[in-house]
Design a protein around this motif. Structure first.
Motif, PDB file in Angstrom:
ATOM      1  N   ASN A  17       0.834  -1.210   0.000  1.00  0.00           N
ATOM      2  CA  ASN A  17       0.000   0.000   0.000  1.00  0.00           C
ATOM      3  C   ASN A  17       0.869   1.261   0.000  1.00  0.00           C
ATOM      4  O   ASN A  17       0.486   2.276  -0.568  1.00  0.00           O
ATOM      5  CB  ASN A  17      -0.935   0.024   1.208  1.00  0.00           C
ATOM      6  CG  ASN A  17      -2.146  -0.855   1.021  1.00  0.00           C
ATOM      7  OD1 ASN A  17      -2.494  -1.231  -0.090  1.00  0.00           O
ATOM      8  ND2 ASN A  17      -2.795  -1.200   2.113  1.00  0.00           N
ATOM      9  N   LEU A  18       2.025   1.209   0.644  1.00  0.00           N
ATOM     10  CA  LEU A  18       2.903   2.375   0.717  1.00  0.00           C
ATOM     11  C   LEU A  18       3.684   2.625  -0.566  1.00  0.00           C
ATOM     12  O   LEU A  18       3.899   3.768  -0.944  1.00  0.00           O
ATOM     13  CB  LEU A  18       3.890   2.226   1.886  1.00  0.00           C
ATOM     14  CG  LEU A  18       3.309   2.347   3.277  1.00  0.00           C
ATOM     15  CD1 LEU A  18       4.365   1.990   4.310  1.00  0.00           C
ATOM     16  CD2 LEU A  18       2.762   3.746   3.519  1.00  0.00           C
ATOM     17  N   ILE A  19       4.132   1.554  -1.227  1.00  0.00           N
ATOM     18  CA  ILE A  19       4.993   1.741  -2.404  1.00  0.00           C
ATOM     19  C   ILE A  19       4.510   0.967  -3.615  1.00  0.00           C
ATOM     20  O   ILE A  19       5.268   0.776  -4.570  1.00  0.00           O
ATOM     21  CB  ILE A  19       6.456   1.349  -2.099  1.00  0.00           C
ATOM     22  CG1 ILE A  19       6.578  -0.136  -1.755  1.00  0.00           C
ATOM     23  CG2 ILE A  19       7.039   2.227  -1.029  1.00  0.00           C
ATOM     24  CD1 ILE A  19       7.986  -0.663  -1.795  1.00  0.00           C
ATOM     25  N   GLY A  20       3.258   0.550  -3.617  1.00  0.00           N
ATOM     26  CA  GLY A  20       2.781  -0.372  -4.631  1.00  0.00           C
ATOM     27  C   GLY A  20       2.233   0.239  -5.903  1.00  0.00           C
ATOM     28  O   GLY A  20       1.261  -0.259  -6.433  1.00  0.00           O
ATOM     29  N   ASN A  21       2.813   1.321  -6.383  1.00  0.00           N
ATOM     30  CA  ASN A  21       2.434   1.773  -7.719  1.00  0.00           C
ATOM     31  C   ASN A  21       3.680   1.863  -8.573  1.00  0.00           C
ATOM     32  O   ASN A  21       4.794   1.599  -8.109  1.00  0.00           O
ATOM     33  CB  ASN A  21       1.628   3.084  -7.690  1.00  0.00           C
ATOM     34  CG  ASN A  21       2.453   4.312  -7.374  1.00  0.00           C
ATOM     35  OD1 ASN A  21       3.664   4.350  -7.528  1.00  0.00           O
ATOM     36  ND2 ASN A  21       1.795   5.365  -6.912  1.00  0.00           N
TER      37      ASN A  21
END
Length: 109
Positions: A17-21
Protein backbone atom coordinates in the motif's frame (compact mmCIF):
# COMPACT_ATOMS: atom_id res chain seq x y z
CA UNK A 1 -1.32 8.36 6.82
CA UNK A 2 -3.66 5.47 7.49
CA UNK A 3 -5.13 5.02 10.92
CA UNK A 4 -4.56 1.80 12.87
CA UNK A 5 -8.01 0.62 11.87
CA UNK A 6 -7.31 1.19 8.15
CA UNK A 7 -4.05 -0.76 8.08
CA UNK A 8 -4.30 -4.19 6.48
CA UNK A 9 -3.58 -7.07 8.86
CA UNK A 10 -0.88 -8.44 6.53
CA UNK A 11 2.49 -6.62 6.76
CA UNK A 12 3.22 -7.31 3.08
CA UNK A 13 -0.08 -5.66 2.12
CA UNK A 14 0.84 -2.68 4.30
CA UNK A 15 4.16 -2.25 2.48
CA UNK A 16 2.53 -2.69 -0.92
CA UNK A 17 0.00 0.00 0.00
CA UNK A 18 2.90 2.38 0.72
CA UNK A 19 4.99 1.74 -2.40
CA UNK A 20 2.78 -0.37 -4.63
CA UNK A 21 2.43 1.77 -7.72
CA UNK A 22 4.64 2.27 -10.73
CA UNK A 23 6.29 5.47 -9.52
CA UNK A 24 6.90 5.27 -5.78
CA UNK A 25 9.77 2.75 -5.91
CA UNK A 26 11.44 4.92 -8.56
CA UNK A 27 11.00 8.03 -6.39
CA UNK A 28 12.54 6.14 -3.47
CA UNK A 29 15.41 5.03 -5.75
CA UNK A 30 16.18 8.66 -6.57
CA UNK A 31 15.85 9.89 -2.98
CA UNK A 32 18.16 7.15 -1.69
CA UNK A 33 20.88 9.05 -3.58
CA UNK A 34 20.24 12.04 -1.31
CA UNK A 35 18.20 15.22 -1.05
CA UNK A 36 16.72 16.23 -4.42
CA UNK A 37 14.96 19.20 -5.91
CA UNK A 38 11.70 18.53 -7.76
CA UNK A 39 13.11 19.00 -11.29
CA UNK A 40 16.04 16.66 -10.63
CA UNK A 41 13.63 14.01 -9.37
CA UNK A 42 11.58 14.46 -12.52
CA UNK A 43 14.69 14.19 -14.74
CA UNK A 44 15.76 11.03 -12.94
CA UNK A 45 12.44 9.26 -13.45
CA UNK A 46 11.83 8.75 -17.13
CA UNK A 47 8.23 9.28 -18.20
CA UNK A 48 6.81 10.78 -15.00
CA UNK A 49 4.77 13.96 -15.37
CA UNK A 50 5.03 16.86 -12.93
CA UNK A 51 1.44 16.23 -11.82
CA UNK A 52 2.02 12.54 -11.06
CA UNK A 53 5.32 13.27 -9.31
CA UNK A 54 3.63 15.91 -7.15
CA UNK A 55 0.76 13.57 -6.24
CA UNK A 56 3.11 10.74 -5.30
CA UNK A 57 5.44 12.98 -3.29
CA UNK A 58 2.45 14.32 -1.35
CA UNK A 59 1.21 10.80 -0.62
CA UNK A 60 4.67 9.70 0.46
CA UNK A 61 5.04 12.78 2.65
CA UNK A 62 1.65 12.06 4.22
CA UNK A 63 2.73 8.45 4.83
CA UNK A 64 5.87 9.63 6.61
CA UNK A 65 8.38 8.38 4.00
CA UNK A 66 9.41 11.70 2.44
CA UNK A 67 10.27 15.07 3.94
CA UNK A 68 9.62 18.28 2.03
CA UNK A 69 11.81 21.21 2.99
CA UNK A 70 11.08 24.74 1.80
CA UNK A 71 13.90 27.27 1.73
CA UNK A 72 12.85 30.92 1.92
CA UNK A 73 15.00 32.11 -0.94
CA UNK A 74 14.35 33.95 -4.15
CA UNK A 75 13.52 31.98 -6.17
CA UNK A 76 11.83 29.65 -3.70
CA UNK A 77 13.68 26.35 -3.32
CA UNK A 78 12.00 23.09 -2.30
CA UNK A 79 13.95 19.90 -1.65
CA UNK A 80 12.79 16.38 -0.90
CA UNK A 81 14.55 13.74 1.16
CA UNK A 82 13.79 10.49 2.89
CA UNK A 83 12.68 10.53 6.49
CA UNK A 84 14.25 8.02 8.89
CA UNK A 85 11.24 5.79 8.16
CA UNK A 86 11.78 6.23 4.41
CA UNK A 87 15.45 5.26 4.86
CA UNK A 88 14.23 1.90 6.15
CA UNK A 89 12.94 1.24 2.60
CA UNK A 90 16.55 1.12 1.30
CA UNK A 91 16.88 -2.70 1.62
CA UNK A 92 13.60 -3.14 -0.26
CA UNK A 93 14.76 -0.94 -3.14
CA UNK A 94 18.16 -2.66 -3.14
CA UNK A 95 16.43 -6.06 -3.31
CA UNK A 96 14.27 -4.88 -6.22
CA UNK A 97 17.38 -3.70 -8.08
CA UNK A 98 19.20 -6.97 -7.40
CA UNK A 99 16.28 -9.03 -8.66
CA UNK A 100 15.91 -6.79 -11.72
CA UNK A 101 19.57 -7.34 -12.62
CA UNK A 102 19.24 -11.11 -12.15
CA UNK A 103 16.12 -11.16 -14.29
CA UNK A 104 17.84 -9.21 -17.07
CA UNK A 105 20.67 -11.77 -17.06
CA UNK A 106 18.12 -14.60 -17.17
CA UNK A 107 16.31 -13.06 -20.15
CA UNK A 108 19.52 -12.24 -22.03
CA UNK A 109 21.12 -15.69 -21.85
Amino acid sequence: MLSKEELPPCPVATTVNLIGNKWKPLILRELIKGQQRFKYLQYGIEGISAKVLTENLRQMENDGLVKREIFAEIPLRVEYSLTPLGEKMRPIIDALAEFGNKYKKFVNR
